[in-house]
Design an enzyme around this catalytic site. Sequence first.
Site, PDB file in Angstrom:
ATOM      1  N   ILE A  14       0.831  -1.197   0.000  1.00  0.00           N
ATOM      2  CA  ILE A  14       0.000   0.000   0.000  1.00  0.00           C
ATOM      3  C   ILE A  14       0.871   1.254   0.000  1.00  0.00           C
ATOM      4  O   ILE A  14       0.593   2.227  -0.707  1.00  0.00           O
ATOM      5  CB  ILE A  14      -0.936   0.000   1.224  1.00  0.00           C
ATOM      6  CG1 ILE A  14      -1.899  -1.184   1.164  1.00  0.00           C
ATOM      7  CG2 ILE A  14      -1.731   1.308   1.309  1.00  0.00           C
ATOM      8  CD1 ILE A  14      -2.672  -1.410   2.463  1.00  0.00           C
ATOM      9  N   ASN A  84       2.149   5.106   7.317  1.00  0.00           N
ATOM     10  CA  ASN A  84       1.664   3.864   6.717  1.00  0.00           C
ATOM     11  C   ASN A  84       2.384   2.618   7.227  1.00  0.00           C
ATOM     12  O   ASN A  84       1.805   1.529   7.227  1.00  0.00           O
ATOM     13  CB  ASN A  84       1.820   3.947   5.191  1.00  0.00           C
ATOM     14  CG  ASN A  84       1.697   2.603   4.524  1.00  0.00           C
ATOM     15  OD1 ASN A  84       0.608   2.057   4.382  1.00  0.00           O
ATOM     16  ND2 ASN A  84       2.832   2.025   4.120  1.00  0.00           N
ATOM     17  N   ALA A  85       3.626   2.739   7.665  1.00  0.00           N
ATOM     18  CA  ALA A  85       4.414   1.560   8.032  1.00  0.00           C
ATOM     19  C   ALA A  85       3.701   0.741   9.105  1.00  0.00           C
ATOM     20  O   ALA A  85       3.107   1.296  10.031  1.00  0.00           O
ATOM     21  CB  ALA A  85       5.792   1.987   8.528  1.00  0.00           C
ATOM     22  N   GLY A  86       3.760  -0.568   8.963  1.00  0.00           N
ATOM     23  CA  GLY A  86       3.084  -1.425   9.933  1.00  0.00           C
ATOM     24  C   GLY A  86       3.698  -2.812  10.002  1.00  0.00           C
ATOM     25  O   GLY A  86       4.454  -3.218   9.112  1.00  0.00           O
ATOM     26  N   ASP A  90       0.396 -11.766  14.737  1.00  0.00           N
ATOM     27  CA  ASP A  90      -0.932 -12.395  14.785  1.00  0.00           C
ATOM     28  C   ASP A  90      -1.027 -13.544  15.787  1.00  0.00           C
ATOM     29  O   ASP A  90      -1.912 -14.392  15.700  1.00  0.00           O
ATOM     30  CB  ASP A  90      -1.352 -12.871  13.397  1.00  0.00           C
ATOM     31  CG  ASP A  90      -0.377 -13.869  12.788  1.00  0.00           C
ATOM     32  OD1 ASP A  90       0.619 -14.210  13.462  1.00  0.00           O
ATOM     33  OD2 ASP A  90      -0.620 -14.289  11.644  1.00  0.00           O
ATOM     34  N   TYR A 151      -1.976  -6.481  17.070  1.00  0.00           N
ATOM     35  CA  TYR A 151      -2.280  -5.602  15.942  1.00  0.00           C
ATOM     36  C   TYR A 151      -3.499  -4.734  16.248  1.00  0.00           C
ATOM     37  O   TYR A 151      -3.468  -3.509  16.079  1.00  0.00           O
ATOM     38  CB  TYR A 151      -2.533  -6.446  14.693  1.00  0.00           C
ATOM     39  CG  TYR A 151      -2.735  -5.640  13.427  1.00  0.00           C
ATOM     40  CD1 TYR A 151      -1.640  -5.131  12.735  1.00  0.00           C
ATOM     41  CD2 TYR A 151      -4.000  -5.406  12.913  1.00  0.00           C
ATOM     42  CE1 TYR A 151      -1.801  -4.398  11.572  1.00  0.00           C
ATOM     43  CE2 TYR A 151      -4.181  -4.678  11.754  1.00  0.00           C
ATOM     44  CZ  TYR A 151      -3.086  -4.179  11.079  1.00  0.00           C
ATOM     45  OH  TYR A 151      -3.253  -3.456   9.931  1.00  0.00           O
ATOM     46  N   PRO A 182      -7.527   0.747   5.027  1.00  0.00           N
ATOM     47  CA  PRO A 182      -7.423   0.432   3.599  1.00  0.00           C
ATOM     48  C   PRO A 182      -8.241  -0.776   3.168  1.00  0.00           C
ATOM     49  O   PRO A 182      -8.360  -1.056   1.973  1.00  0.00           O
ATOM     50  CB  PRO A 182      -5.930   0.164   3.412  1.00  0.00           C
ATOM     51  CG  PRO A 182      -5.500  -0.368   4.743  1.00  0.00           C
ATOM     52  CD  PRO A 182      -6.323   0.362   5.767  1.00  0.00           C
ATOM     53  N   GLY A 183      -8.812  -1.501   4.149  1.00  0.00           N
ATOM     54  CA  GLY A 183      -9.491  -2.751   3.830  1.00  0.00           C
ATOM     55  C   GLY A 183      -8.498  -3.903   3.784  1.00  0.00           C
ATOM     56  O   GLY A 183      -7.313  -3.754   4.085  1.00  0.00           O
TER      57      GLY A 183
END
Length: 229
Positions: A14, A84-86, A90, A151, A182-183
């Site tokens: 993205i 934006n960085a991520g 999980d 997250y 962003p979905g």
Amino acid sequence: MTKTVLVTGGNRGIGLEIVRGFAKQGYKVLLGCRREEDGEDVKKDIVGKDIQVVELDLSNTASVKEHMNRAMAVYGNIDVLVNNAGIMEDGAWEELDPAAIAQSMQVHVNGPFALIQQVLPGMLENNFGRIVNVSSGYGAFSENMQGPLAYAVSKAALNALTLNLANQIDSDKNVKINAMCPGWVHTRMGGSSAPRTPEKGAETAIWLGQLDDDGPSGQFFRDKKRLDW
């Protein structure tokens, strides 16, 4: 006058599409990424645009400040910041190391906040600025916080940071700060089953970065439509 945008995590997924989108609009783009060589590699494919690579490792706040001071000394004030960085941790709660939560908070909250602290004074002085925090519906209480714990919790904190800062910016200042989802996007993080393209995931961030003077602030969006927190 050409505006300058900084996009973190801009070397893939993205983030890269956000870089492309702003570059097409004629912005000077600072492509933030952990390793300078990664940014230089992808920059070669975006011909004829003003794109400069800035090494930014959001896992280290001191390093972020050092590299941003250097970048702003060379390129001047930042008009648009896209956080934006991520990272995606999980692990289930039963197995989750608390250090994973701390790392997620660092990349999704502490790092972005350090960048905001550095660019916001210039935005306020110039009476123009757009800050876009790329968050997730996983971090929205309105969507029941159903994502992976580290997250989801860190993205919820990013949403809270967005709203709190927006409330502190004087309404007469032309500075907007918003968050967006962003979905589910087909990237290395989103996985191959995700239905959305990176281009689609980038659209709302690019739109928020170019809001008109009467545009919203302190809101949360997906597909350019407001979401509840």
